[in-house]
Scaffold this active site. Structure first.
Site, PDB file in Angstrom:
ATOM      1  N   GLN A  11      24.368  -7.561  27.393  1.00  0.00           N
ATOM      2  CA  GLN A  11      23.515  -6.389  27.268  1.00  0.00           C
ATOM      3  C   GLN A  11      22.780  -6.398  25.930  1.00  0.00           C
ATOM      4  O   GLN A  11      23.226  -7.037  24.978  1.00  0.00           O
ATOM      5  CB  GLN A  11      24.350  -5.101  27.316  1.00  0.00           C
ATOM      6  CG  GLN A  11      25.391  -4.988  28.405  1.00  0.00           C
ATOM      7  CD  GLN A  11      26.398  -3.917  28.058  1.00  0.00           C
ATOM      8  OE1 GLN A  11      26.093  -2.728  28.130  1.00  0.00           O
ATOM      9  NE2 GLN A  11      27.598  -4.329  27.655  1.00  0.00           N
TER      10      GLN A  11
ATOM     11  N   ARG B 142       7.553  25.799 -10.943  1.00  0.00           N
ATOM     12  CA  ARG B 142       6.967  24.464 -10.927  1.00  0.00           C
ATOM     13  C   ARG B 142       6.679  23.984 -12.357  1.00  0.00           C
ATOM     14  O   ARG B 142       6.425  24.799 -13.261  1.00  0.00           O
ATOM     15  CB  ARG B 142       5.669  24.470 -10.115  1.00  0.00           C
ATOM     16  CG  ARG B 142       5.878  24.681  -8.615  1.00  0.00           C
ATOM     17  CD  ARG B 142       6.283  23.409  -7.929  1.00  0.00           C
ATOM     18  NE  ARG B 142       6.520  23.615  -6.493  1.00  0.00           N
ATOM     19  CZ  ARG B 142       6.690  22.627  -5.624  1.00  0.00           C
ATOM     20  NH1 ARG B 142       6.642  21.367  -6.034  1.00  0.00           N
ATOM     21  NH2 ARG B 142       6.905  22.884  -4.349  1.00  0.00           N
TER      22      ARG B 142
ATOM     23  N   HIS C 117       5.282  26.604  -2.709  1.00  0.00           N
ATOM     24  CA  HIS C 117       6.694  26.887  -2.452  1.00  0.00           C
ATOM     25  C   HIS C 117       7.480  26.455  -3.678  1.00  0.00           C
ATOM     26  O   HIS C 117       7.018  25.618  -4.459  1.00  0.00           O
ATOM     27  CB  HIS C 117       7.197  26.219  -1.173  1.00  0.00           C
ATOM     28  CG  HIS C 117       6.879  24.758  -1.032  1.00  0.00           C
ATOM     29  ND1 HIS C 117       7.651  23.767  -1.592  1.00  0.00           N
ATOM     30  CD2 HIS C 117       5.864  24.132  -0.391  1.00  0.00           C
ATOM     31  CE1 HIS C 117       7.133  22.583  -1.290  1.00  0.00           C
ATOM     32  NE2 HIS C 117       6.050  22.763  -0.576  1.00  0.00           N
TER      33      HIS C 117
ATOM     34  N   SER D 298      13.135  19.211  -3.775  1.00  0.00           N
ATOM     35  CA  SER D 298      11.930  18.601  -3.244  1.00  0.00           C
ATOM     36  C   SER D 298      12.059  18.305  -1.753  1.00  0.00           C
ATOM     37  O   SER D 298      13.017  17.665  -1.317  1.00  0.00           O
ATOM     38  CB  SER D 298      11.663  17.299  -3.994  1.00  0.00           C
ATOM     39  OG  SER D 298      10.755  16.484  -3.297  1.00  0.00           O
ATOM     40  N   GLY D 299      11.067  18.756  -0.978  1.00  0.00           N
ATOM     41  CA  GLY D 299      11.058  18.431   0.453  1.00  0.00           C
ATOM     42  C   GLY D 299      10.915  16.947   0.692  1.00  0.00           C
ATOM     43  O   GLY D 299      11.607  16.371   1.537  1.00  0.00           O
ATOM     44  N   HIS D 300      10.017  16.304  -0.048  1.00  0.00           N
ATOM     45  CA  HIS D 300       9.846  14.854   0.103  1.00  0.00           C
ATOM     46  C   HIS D 300      11.150  14.112  -0.199  1.00  0.00           C
ATOM     47  O   HIS D 300      11.532  13.185   0.524  1.00  0.00           O
ATOM     48  CB  HIS D 300       8.745  14.347  -0.834  1.00  0.00           C
ATOM     49  CG  HIS D 300       7.373  14.397  -0.255  1.00  0.00           C
ATOM     50  ND1 HIS D 300       6.620  15.545  -0.222  1.00  0.00           N
ATOM     51  CD2 HIS D 300       6.609  13.433   0.335  1.00  0.00           C
ATOM     52  CE1 HIS D 300       5.447  15.289   0.338  1.00  0.00           C
ATOM     53  NE2 HIS D 300       5.413  14.013   0.687  1.00  0.00           N
TER      54      HIS D 300
ATOM     55  N   ARG E 100       6.213  12.311  -6.505  1.00  0.00           N
ATOM     56  CA  ARG E 100       5.864  13.731  -6.631  1.00  0.00           C
ATOM     57  C   ARG E 100       6.042  14.191  -8.084  1.00  0.00           C
ATOM     58  O   ARG E 100       5.251  15.001  -8.581  1.00  0.00           O
ATOM     59  CB  ARG E 100       6.741  14.569  -5.701  1.00  0.00           C
ATOM     60  CG  ARG E 100       6.588  14.245  -4.227  1.00  0.00           C
ATOM     61  CD  ARG E 100       5.302  14.788  -3.644  1.00  0.00           C
ATOM     62  NE  ARG E 100       5.366  16.223  -3.438  1.00  0.00           N
ATOM     63  CZ  ARG E 100       4.346  16.954  -2.982  1.00  0.00           C
ATOM     64  NH1 ARG E 100       3.183  16.375  -2.690  1.00  0.00           N
ATOM     65  NH2 ARG E 100       4.467  18.253  -2.805  1.00  0.00           N
TER      66      ARG E 100
ATOM     67  N   HIS F  83       6.937  18.127  -9.388  1.00  0.00           N
ATOM     68  CA  HIS F  83       8.393  18.256  -9.284  1.00  0.00           C
ATOM     69  C   HIS F  83       9.072  17.770 -10.552  1.00  0.00           C
ATOM     70  O   HIS F  83       8.490  17.039 -11.360  1.00  0.00           O
ATOM     71  CB  HIS F  83       8.929  17.458  -8.093  1.00  0.00           C
ATOM     72  CG  HIS F  83       8.915  18.204  -6.804  1.00  0.00           C
ATOM     73  ND1 HIS F  83       9.682  19.324  -6.570  1.00  0.00           N
ATOM     74  CD2 HIS F  83       8.212  17.995  -5.655  1.00  0.00           C
ATOM     75  CE1 HIS F  83       9.454  19.772  -5.339  1.00  0.00           C
ATOM     76  NE2 HIS F  83       8.564  18.991  -4.773  1.00  0.00           N
TER      77      HIS F  83
END
Length: 534
Positions: A315, A353, A406, A411-413, A475, A481
């Site tokens: 498989q 920030r 925001h 950090s979102g990244h 960033r 950031h």
């Protein structure tokens, strides 16, 4: 119409048995999530501690971009109170009642209140309190950001030869609480850890100091089905920074819009902080990690030992433990990571920030106001370099609009990077050496072979760690950031991914498992039995 006589039971379970098994697995996954530890959410106390002479909070260390501010860039307390009221009530109507100062809207605070049906709840994970503005750690982070702004256009390959890079490294080494990447060196007095041109602005996890600054997964061509995609980028012109005068800085704090990017007409591979910053200005958030997955599949990189199909005789994997599985898995963790971090951003920490803090530094040194800023920042030569170039102490920004609307921490990244890279490390053999490493030439128009003495030590795991760091630190290099926004967020993203892998392990018919090395060097195994250290 199908007749009843053709309705038969298929597979190892009857339809009713399968229905019950499905229900039991969903219950078990929910129990696994329910019995995880509940995180303690602790902020750094600045929102309550810093006050005006009348005793009222002034919110000088908290995110307020987009609200109304006075001439010092300090937020109108009534607007901030309405902002907090919406966060406390969670009512959509209260978010719509927040009085904005300009045209820019807040970015999705309600995402922090969403639930997910897989992995830990967004409120079940936490990051440590953000550094306070009166701390040496915060001053060290801001010192680094000023140096990043001044060195945005220096090619990474020239760091060892640039005198300003050497000055930045020495300055950061002298700080009492700088927690960025350092190199260990033996001296007569003993072992010291210092920032060097080689470690400057690099990540803090295994692989970050090996090979070129930019990960191979952000340089090599991407095999995308019938297409081959070059990673030459649409970069912006060098030497152009924004918000370097006080009026434009204040306009942006109030939610004003400014200018637009000025692009280079020649596509180039990423060579410096400005190029990387532009990449994370416009990327699709998990884009770099999906690209890395496609590159690894195109290289036929070996999978982890826990993948049953690595040794199966009859498989191959496909919908499970094959290409479609990993291509879906590496992207599906992104939104879950974002929800977890959006709760931290909006509801717990609300860190200002760096651009806003730059205004605090400028007004403090201009004697327009007095702020409780740790003095180590004021002793750095970087401030006079910024002043001599721009006539003020504001942080030069790479983006016309400055930071997003925001809060900064985390950090979102970086969170998405931590989650996606963890999935890839769990899937592929981390020890496999990347073949034929490359590096951009001087002007970024071509790739050339990388022939450094460490080329043979550039592994999948190391380059994936570097990818996460590149994305997060890019960033920072753009000015939006802080260092801890990166270092703490990748760990939260990592945990999001681990929790999802643990629950999904219950759903497979195959007796497979995942092994990976965490960012802190711990090796773990994820299987139906749970998560264990190995």
């Amino acid at each position: 119409m199908v007749s009843n006589q053709n309705c038969r039971e298929f597979g190892p379970e009857t339809n009713l048995e399968r229905q019950k098994s499905s229900f039991c697995i969903r219950q078990e996954a929910a129990q696994v999530a329910f019995h995880r530890d509940i995180a303690a959410h602790i902020c750094n106390g600045e929102e309550q501690d810093y006050r005006n002479e009348d005793g009222c909070p002034n919110f000088i260390a908290n995110f307020s971009k987009g609200l109304v501010h006075n001439y010092l860039g300090e937020v109108d307390p009534n607007g901030y109170t309405a902002f907090i009221a919406a966060l406390k009530s969670g009512k959509p109507a209260d978010f719509e009642a927040i009085p904005l100062g300009g045209l820019r809207k807040f970015t999705n605070p309600q995402a922090g209140l969403a639930f997910d049906l897989q992995g830990s709840d967004s409120h079940a994970l936490a990051i440590r309190p953000a550094p306070r503005i009166d701390s040496a750690e915060n001053s060290a982070e801001m010192t680094e950001l000023y140096w990043m702004a001044l060195l945005r256009d220096i090619d990474f390959s020239l760091y060892n030869y640039n005198p300003q890079v050497a000055e930045a490294a020495a300055d950061l080494s002298s700080l009492s609480d700088f927690r960025g990447a350092k190199v260990k060196r033996q001296t007569k007095e003993g072992v010291v850890h210092e920032v060097t041109p080689q470690s400057l602005f690099r990540g803090i996890v295994d692989g970050d100091l090996v090979g070129p600054y930019v990960s191979q997964f952000m340089l090599k061509d991407i095999p995308y089905g019938s297409l081959t995609i070059s990673q030459k980028q649409k970069t912006v012109l060098p030497g152009i920074n924004y918000m370097t005068d006080y009026d434009s800085w204040l306009h942006v704090q109030n939610g004003g819009l400014t200018g637009s990017d000025i692009f280079d007409s020649t596509p180039r591979y990423m060579r410096n902080l400005r190029d990387l910053g532009q990449y994370v200005h416009v990327d699709a958030l998990y884009e770099a990690h999906l690209n890395a997955c496609l590159i690894l599949l195109g290289m036929k990189a070996p999978v982890d030992e826990g993948n049953l199909y690595k040794k199966a005789k009859t498989q191959i994997g496909f919908g499970t433990f094959g290409g479609p599985h990993i291509l879906s898995l590496v992207t599906e963790v992104a939104t879950r990571a974002l929800k977890a971090m959006w709760f931290q951003k909006w509801f717990v920490h609300r860190r200002l920030r760096p651009e806003t803090f730059g205004g605090r530094v400028h007004n403090h040194l201009s004697e327009c106001a007095k702020y409780p800023i740790n003095s180590e920042l004021f002793n750095s030569p970087v401030l006079q370099r910024v002043f001599s170039q721009y006539g003020n102490y504001l942080l030069p920004m790479a983006y016309p609009e400055g930071s997003p609307t925001h809060p900064s921490y985390g950090s979102g990244h970086a969170t998405v990077a931590g989650a996606c890279v963890t999935i890839l490390k769990a899937w592929f053999d981390e020890s496999w050496v990347i073949p034929n490493p490359v590096v951009p030439n001087q002007d970024g128009t071509e790739l050339v072979s990388y022939s450094g003495t460490d080329a043979a030590t550039m592994t999948v795991g190391g380059e994936l760690n570097k990818l996460a760091s590149n994305i997060a630190i890019a960033r920072n290099g753009a000015g939006v950031h802080w260092l801890t926004d990166y270092t703490e967020s990748i760990k939260l993203g990592e945990q999001v991914a681990i929790d999802i892998l643990q629950e999904q392990a219950l759903t497979y018919n195959e007796d497979s498992y995942f092994e990976l090395t965490k960012f802190d060097g711990t090796k773990i195994k994820i299987s139906r039995a749970g998560v264990e250290t190995i």
